[in-house]
Design an enzyme around this catalytic site. Structure first.
Site, PDB file in Angstrom:
ATOM      1  N   GLU A   1      12.762   6.556  -8.789  1.00 35.82           N
ATOM      2  CA  GLU A   1      11.910   5.609  -8.051  1.00 35.82           C
ATOM      3  C   GLU A   1      11.739   4.325  -8.851  1.00 35.82           C
ATOM      4  O   GLU A   1      11.839   4.357 -10.068  1.00 35.82           O
ATOM      5  CB  GLU A   1      10.497   6.203  -7.871  1.00 35.82           C
ATOM      6  CG  GLU A   1      10.499   7.585  -7.309  1.00 35.82           C
ATOM      7  CD  GLU A   1       9.116   8.233  -7.378  1.00 35.82           C
ATOM      8  OE1 GLU A   1       8.229   7.705  -8.067  1.00 35.82           O
ATOM      9  OE2 GLU A   1       8.960   9.280  -6.725  1.00 35.82           O
TER      10      GLU A   1
ATOM     11  N   LYS B   1       9.619   1.761 -10.886  1.00 28.13           N
ATOM     12  CA  LYS B   1       8.350   1.853 -11.611  1.00 28.13           C
ATOM     13  C   LYS B   1       7.551   0.601 -11.275  1.00 28.13           C
ATOM     14  O   LYS B   1       7.893  -0.508 -11.682  1.00 28.13           O
ATOM     15  CB  LYS B   1       8.597   1.949 -13.114  1.00 28.13           C
ATOM     16  CG  LYS B   1       7.321   2.198 -13.908  1.00 28.13           C
ATOM     17  CD  LYS B   1       7.637   2.558 -15.343  1.00 28.13           C
ATOM     18  CE  LYS B   1       6.417   3.037 -16.091  1.00 28.13           C
ATOM     19  NZ  LYS B   1       5.357   2.043 -16.179  1.00 28.13           N
TER      20      LYS B   1
ATOM     21  N   CYS C   1      -6.029 -37.573 -11.491  1.00 25.50           N
ATOM     22  CA  CYS C   1      -5.733 -39.001 -11.435  1.00 25.50           C
ATOM     23  C   CYS C   1      -6.448 -39.570 -10.214  1.00 25.50           C
ATOM     24  O   CYS C   1      -6.433 -38.973  -9.145  1.00 25.50           O
ATOM     25  CB  CYS C   1      -4.220 -39.166 -11.290  1.00 25.50           C
ATOM     26  SG  CYS C   1      -3.752 -40.749 -10.603  1.00 25.50           S
TER      27      CYS C   1
ATOM     28  N   CYS D   1      -0.684 -43.402  -6.405  1.00 27.80           N
ATOM     29  CA  CYS D   1       0.060 -42.634  -7.400  1.00 27.80           C
ATOM     30  C   CYS D   1       1.233 -41.950  -6.700  1.00 27.80           C
ATOM     31  O   CYS D   1       1.028 -41.202  -5.753  1.00 27.80           O
ATOM     32  CB  CYS D   1      -0.851 -41.597  -8.051  1.00 27.80           C
ATOM     33  SG  CYS D   1       0.015 -40.605  -9.281  1.00 27.80           S
TER      34      CYS D   1
ATOM     35  N   ARG E   1      -7.394   5.430 -13.353  1.00 29.01           N
ATOM     36  CA  ARG E   1      -6.880   6.475 -14.234  1.00 29.01           C
ATOM     37  C   ARG E   1      -7.879   6.771 -15.362  1.00 29.01           C
ATOM     38  O   ARG E   1      -8.054   7.921 -15.755  1.00 29.01           O
ATOM     39  CB  ARG E   1      -5.542   6.018 -14.827  1.00 29.01           C
ATOM     40  CG  ARG E   1      -4.938   7.016 -15.737  1.00 29.01           C
ATOM     41  CD  ARG E   1      -3.535   6.608 -16.162  1.00 29.01           C
ATOM     42  NE  ARG E   1      -2.981   7.630 -17.023  1.00 29.01           N
ATOM     43  CZ  ARG E   1      -3.284   7.777 -18.301  1.00 29.01           C
ATOM     44  NH1 ARG E   1      -4.134   6.953 -18.872  1.00 29.01           N
ATOM     45  NH2 ARG E   1      -2.752   8.743 -19.013  1.00 29.01           N
TER      46      ARG E   1
ATOM     47  N   CYS F   1      -3.096 -41.949 -16.122  1.00 30.11           N
ATOM     48  CA  CYS F   1      -2.100 -41.136 -15.436  1.00 30.11           C
ATOM     49  C   CYS F   1      -0.684 -41.535 -15.863  1.00 30.11           C
ATOM     50  O   CYS F   1      -0.342 -42.717 -15.807  1.00 30.11           O
ATOM     51  CB  CYS F   1      -2.261 -41.302 -13.930  1.00 30.11           C
ATOM     52  SG  CYS F   1      -0.935 -40.537 -12.980  1.00 30.11           S
TER      53      CYS F   1
ATOM     54  N   SER G   1       0.552  10.459 -18.608  1.00 28.27           N
ATOM     55  CA  SER G   1       1.313   9.212 -18.704  1.00 28.27           C
ATOM     56  C   SER G   1       2.789   9.556 -18.898  1.00 28.27           C
ATOM     57  O   SER G   1       3.160  10.719 -18.982  1.00 28.27           O
ATOM     58  CB  SER G   1       0.776   8.344 -19.834  1.00 28.27           C
ATOM     59  OG  SER G   1       0.713   9.110 -21.000  1.00 28.27           O
TER      60      SER G   1
ATOM     61  N   TYR H   1      -4.976  -8.477  17.527  1.00 29.91           N
ATOM     62  CA  TYR H   1      -5.546  -7.537  16.566  1.00 29.91           C
ATOM     63  C   TYR H   1      -6.929  -8.016  16.113  1.00 29.91           C
ATOM     64  O   TYR H   1      -7.895  -7.254  16.092  1.00 29.91           O
ATOM     65  CB  TYR H   1      -4.602  -7.387  15.366  1.00 29.91           C
ATOM     66  CG  TYR H   1      -5.145  -6.505  14.272  1.00 29.91           C
ATOM     67  CD1 TYR H   1      -5.086  -5.118  14.383  1.00 29.91           C
ATOM     68  CD2 TYR H   1      -5.743  -7.056  13.139  1.00 29.91           C
ATOM     69  CE1 TYR H   1      -5.605  -4.300  13.390  1.00 29.91           C
ATOM     70  CE2 TYR H   1      -6.259  -6.253  12.142  1.00 29.91           C
ATOM     71  CZ  TYR H   1      -6.183  -4.875  12.263  1.00 29.91           C
ATOM     72  OH  TYR H   1      -6.707  -4.071  11.281  1.00 29.91           O
TER      73      TYR H   1
HETATM   74  S1  IVH Z   1       4.726   9.055 -11.955  1.00 33.49           S
HETATM   75  C1  IVH Z   1       3.035  12.247 -14.651  1.00 33.49           C
HETATM   76  N1  IVH Z   1       5.945   7.147 -10.627  1.00 33.49           N
HETATM   77  O1  IVH Z   1       3.386   4.130 -14.672  1.00 33.49           O
HETATM   78  C2  IVH Z   1       3.761  11.097 -14.134  1.00 33.49           C
HETATM   79  N2  IVH Z   1       4.292   6.545 -12.214  1.00 33.49           N
HETATM   80  O2  IVH Z   1       3.609   4.291 -17.539  1.00 33.49           O
HETATM   81  C3  IVH Z   1       2.852  10.159 -13.505  1.00 33.49           C
HETATM   82  N3  IVH Z   1       3.864   4.169 -12.365  1.00 33.49           N
HETATM   83  O3  IVH Z   1       0.556   6.118 -15.209  1.00 33.49           O
HETATM   84  C4  IVH Z   1       3.438   8.913 -13.151  1.00 33.49           C
HETATM   85  N4  IVH Z   1       5.324   3.545 -10.846  1.00 33.49           N
HETATM   86  O4  IVH Z   1       0.509   4.530 -13.166  1.00 33.49           O
HETATM   87  C5  IVH Z   1       5.025   7.446 -11.568  1.00 33.49           C
HETATM   88  N5  IVH Z   1       7.070   5.550  -9.361  1.00 33.49           N
HETATM   89  C6  IVH Z   1       6.155   5.868 -10.287  1.00 33.49           C
HETATM   90  C7  IVH Z   1       5.382   4.887 -10.941  1.00 33.49           C
HETATM   91  C8  IVH Z   1       4.464   5.270 -11.905  1.00 33.49           C
HETATM   92  C9  IVH Z   1       4.405   3.150 -11.687  1.00 33.49           C
HETATM   93  C10 IVH Z   1       2.822   4.047 -13.402  1.00 33.49           C
HETATM   94  C11 IVH Z   1       1.766   5.130 -13.345  1.00 33.49           C
HETATM   95  C12 IVH Z   1       1.821   5.778 -14.712  1.00 33.49           C
HETATM   96  C13 IVH Z   1       2.444   4.713 -15.531  1.00 33.49           C
HETATM   97  C14 IVH Z   1       3.086   5.301 -16.756  1.00 33.49           C
END
Ligand code: IVH
Length: 672
Positions: free
Chosen positions: A117, A119, A431, A436, A140, A413, A85, A39
């Site tokens: 999912e 987080k 040291c 040592c 963001r 030391c 958020s 690669y």
């Molecule tokens: S969905 C409108 N999915 O967490 C919903 N966010 O605390 C938008 N984040 O701003 C977010 N994993 O940057 C979503 N599986 C996930 C995520 C996730 C991490 C972050 C994201 C969001 C923040 C909110």
């Protein structure tokens, strides 16, 4: 001419496709079909052709992954749709309330379908693809406007610069939201290096990711192991999905990485057990997560649910138990690492933190302690993120009662009693002790390495046994070993023991410079050891020189002089050297080549194309020249390759002659 240009164009196109395809297999699918060096070879060939014929380079070529010219500042970009958020919940009751709330809103009692999912604890970004080509990437920001970090996002290996077209139809406009993250392993490595160098330590992988994305010089971002998971959409035209799960599957088709380990859940119970399962797997994942996110799958229902304030009504973050806690620092003790760095470690009043009992916390280095004003007796907030080792977030100064004591680094030391010193401009304390015990394995490895005494058969596993069985306490003890003892060790037979004995015997005829290199004096590598050997001629001469005398030597600056003088001033080190000599070392003066470059000194910086650095060094030495590590007024030539470091700038400042690779060749050939 045109024919060859056509052929070149075709080759560039073919290479571009190949590099993109194999990069995708490696970084997205984790299923490479060629070796790393194959690669690299393709990548290098493509970079070279693009450099020679920039007009033929294709837009969004995968070679952009190495970064572009530095920016002055980031510009602002508006998101395709606001980036919202998430609201948080932390338990089953709140989850049940959430479900009831949205059922009421939708006027239904039917169960809803969710995609759940992990987080990801990273930095949220938006990537905009126009006709399948990455056009803009942004942070963001305030949710409406973000910073344009396209250059940096392009360097992330798993980010597709062009979408794949062999699956779901590529939309004209596709805005994808995702999370840039710093994989845990890379994060730990980064902090270890920073600790060693006495630099600022990142509290968690998210901060490290944010730091890497904020670089104006994308080459720095490129050097970090960042990755990206996609989890949402901004504007998509034409939009053709019915559900979020379907969207995630399409991302995969387009060559992007959707957030992994997602699950479709149909009830509160299923969501709770998913959340618990993920919390249990948290420490084993190669990236940091801090909860799960549940999203109503149907895009039609998402649209009907809309948003309240700045959060969607159809999604929720379901967080894990925090990995932060407070406790008290009972004591602070320095720990000596394998390279001799003293790391202050706090013993804590034992505290439970997300499933483990924490008793110690590394305070990393003196600068960290001073920055956070950490004292023995302080009550502190600790956090465990991306690492089992907790991190001191801050001191609760309001809890102080006046009995707290600041920590001071010892001057000796704690392992061997040798002198501890701190270099100027560095936070790390080290040291100097040659024997040592904390550094012994590393120093023995270095002692026998190719550039030092080159002792064949003195491998890492053997060194470990020798140290652990207390057969050697310093490098001199190697020469007191007998064949029988060696043969009794694991993985050693009579034959290898015999060979090693012969090898040790032969190495006593070392050159003075190899011997000095092998001592492992900080800042004294092969080149400096040669300079010392040539200047002083004998070991006694070198050992007898004080800091001032050393500074007068060509190529040796005050920092290096201080390190050398400190090393030889140490009584323990002198003892080891005497022991070595008593084993019959016969140090030879340097055999110096005489030639066209006699008396000339060179510094090499940046990477050379047609030869490696050590080849260049050898060729220069063969003509009597010498290569040193740092530029000074005494340097004759600085050879500058690709991506040179600060040495090139220094050469200009000092007015030293600068050569490119061709210039060096001419000099070598002219002289040869
Ligand atoms: S969905 C409108 N999915 O967490 C919903 N966010 O605390 C938008 N984040 O701003 C977010 N994993 O940057 C979503 N599986 C996930 C995520 C996730 C991490 C972050 C994201 C969001 C923040 C909110």
């Amino acid at each position: 001419m045109t024919d060859s240009l056509e052929a070149l164009k075709a080759e560039i196109r073919e290479l571009t496709d190949k590099v993109a395809e194999h990069g995708y297999r490696y970084y997205v699918l984790d299923d490479p079909r060629i070796t790393d060096s194959e690669y690299d070879e393709l990548f290098r060939r493509l970079s070279r052709l693009e450099r020679e014929h920039p007009e033929l380079a294709l837009p969004n070529s995968p070679t952009a992954k190495v970064g572009g010219p530095p920016l002055d500042r980031f510009t602002t970009v508006r998101h395709t749709l606001p980036m919202l958020s998430l609201d948080n919940i932390t338990n089953r009751e709140e989850l049940a309330d959430f479900e009831q709330r949205i059922q009421r809103f939708l006027k239904t009692t039917d169960p809803l379908e969710y995609v759940v999912e992990p987080k990801i604890d990273g930095v949220g970004v938006e990537l905009v693809y126009e006709d399948g080509e990455l056009a803009v990437a942004s942070t963001r920001g305030d949710g409406v406007d973000g910073e344009d970090i396209t250059q940096n996002v392009r360097t992330i290996r798993s980010v597709a610069l062009s979408l794949r077209r062999d699956g779901a139809a590529v939309p004209r406009l596709l805005a994808v939201r995702g999370e840039v993250f710093y994989p845990t392993e890379g994060f730990q490595r980064l902090n270890r290096q920073r600790e060693e160098a006495g630099e600022y330590i990142f509290a968690n992988p998210r901060n490290a990711a944010a730091g890497a994305l904020k670089q104006l010089d994308s080459k720095i971002t490129a050097s970090r192991p960042l990755d990206l998971f996609c989890h949402g959409m901004g504007a998509v035209e034409p939009a053709s999905f019915a559900g979020h799960a379907e969207f995630l599957a399409a991302l995969q088709d387009w060559g992007l990485k959707p957030v992994p380990l997602t699950r479709v859940c149909g009830s509160v119970d299923e969501i709770v057990s998913y959340q618990e399962e993920m919390e249990g797997r948290r420490d084993a994942l190669p990236y940091e997560i801090d909860g799960v996110v549940l999203k109503v799958n149907s895009l039609e229902l998402q649209r009907r649910l809309g948003q309240i304030a700045r959060s969607p009504r159809w999604a929720m973050a379901y967080k894990f138990k925090p990995r932060q806690s407070t406790t008290r620092i009972l004591d602070i003790q320095p720990q000596v690492g394998r390279t001799g760095t003293l790391t202050p470690v706090a013993s804590l009043d034992p505290v439970q933190l997300a499933g483990v009992t924490v008793r110690n916390a590394s305070l990393h280095n003196m600068d960290e302690i001073q920055r956070k004003d950490i004292r023995v007796g302080d009550t502190i907030v600790i956090e465990r993120a991306g690492d089992v080792i907790p991190y001191v977030v801050r001191v609760l100064a309001e809890e102080r009662d006046g009995s707290e004591r600041p920590f001071e680094m010892p001057t000796q030391c704690p392992m061997c009693g040798s002198q501890v010193y701190r270099e100027e401009g560095e936070a790390a304390y080290r040291c100097v002790g040659l024997s040592c015990p904390a550094k012994l394995k590393e120093s023995l490895k270095f002692f026998g390495s190719r550039h030092a005494l080159d002792i064949e058969g003195l491998g890492e596993k053997l060194i470990e046994q020798l140290v652990e069985k207390k057969l050697v306490a310093d490098s001199a003890d190697l020469f007191g070993l007998d064949e029988e003892t060696l043969a009794s060790l694991e993985r050693m037979g009579a034959k290898s023991a015999q060979n090693l004995m012969g090898e040790l015997h032969r190495r006593k005829d070392a050159t003075l410079s190899r011997f000095v290199t092998a001592l492992g004096i900080r800042h004294v590598g092969e080149a400096t050891a040669k300079v010392l050997a040539e200047h002083f001629g004998t070991l006694d001469g070198i050992m007898g020189a004080d800091e001032e005398a050393l500074t007068e030597v060509r190529d040796i600056g005050p920092e290096v002089a201080k390190s050398i003088a400190g090393f030889f001033a140490d009584a323990g080190n002198r003892r080891v050297i005497e022991k070595l000599l008593a084993h019959g070392f016969r140090l030879k003066a340097e055999a110096r080549a005489e030639g066209a470059l006699s008396g000339k000194s060179f510094v090499l910086t940046g990477s050379l194309e047609t030869m490696s650095r050590s080849e260049a060094q050898k060729m220069i030495a063969a003509l009597g020249g010498r290569v040193s590590g740092s530029v000074s007024g005494k340097t004759d030539y600085v050879v500058v390759g690709a991506d040179p470091g600060s040495k090139a700038t220094k050469a200009e400042e000092l007015g030293v002659r600068v050569l490119d690779e061709d210039g060096l060749r001419a000099l070598l050939e002219g002289g040869g």
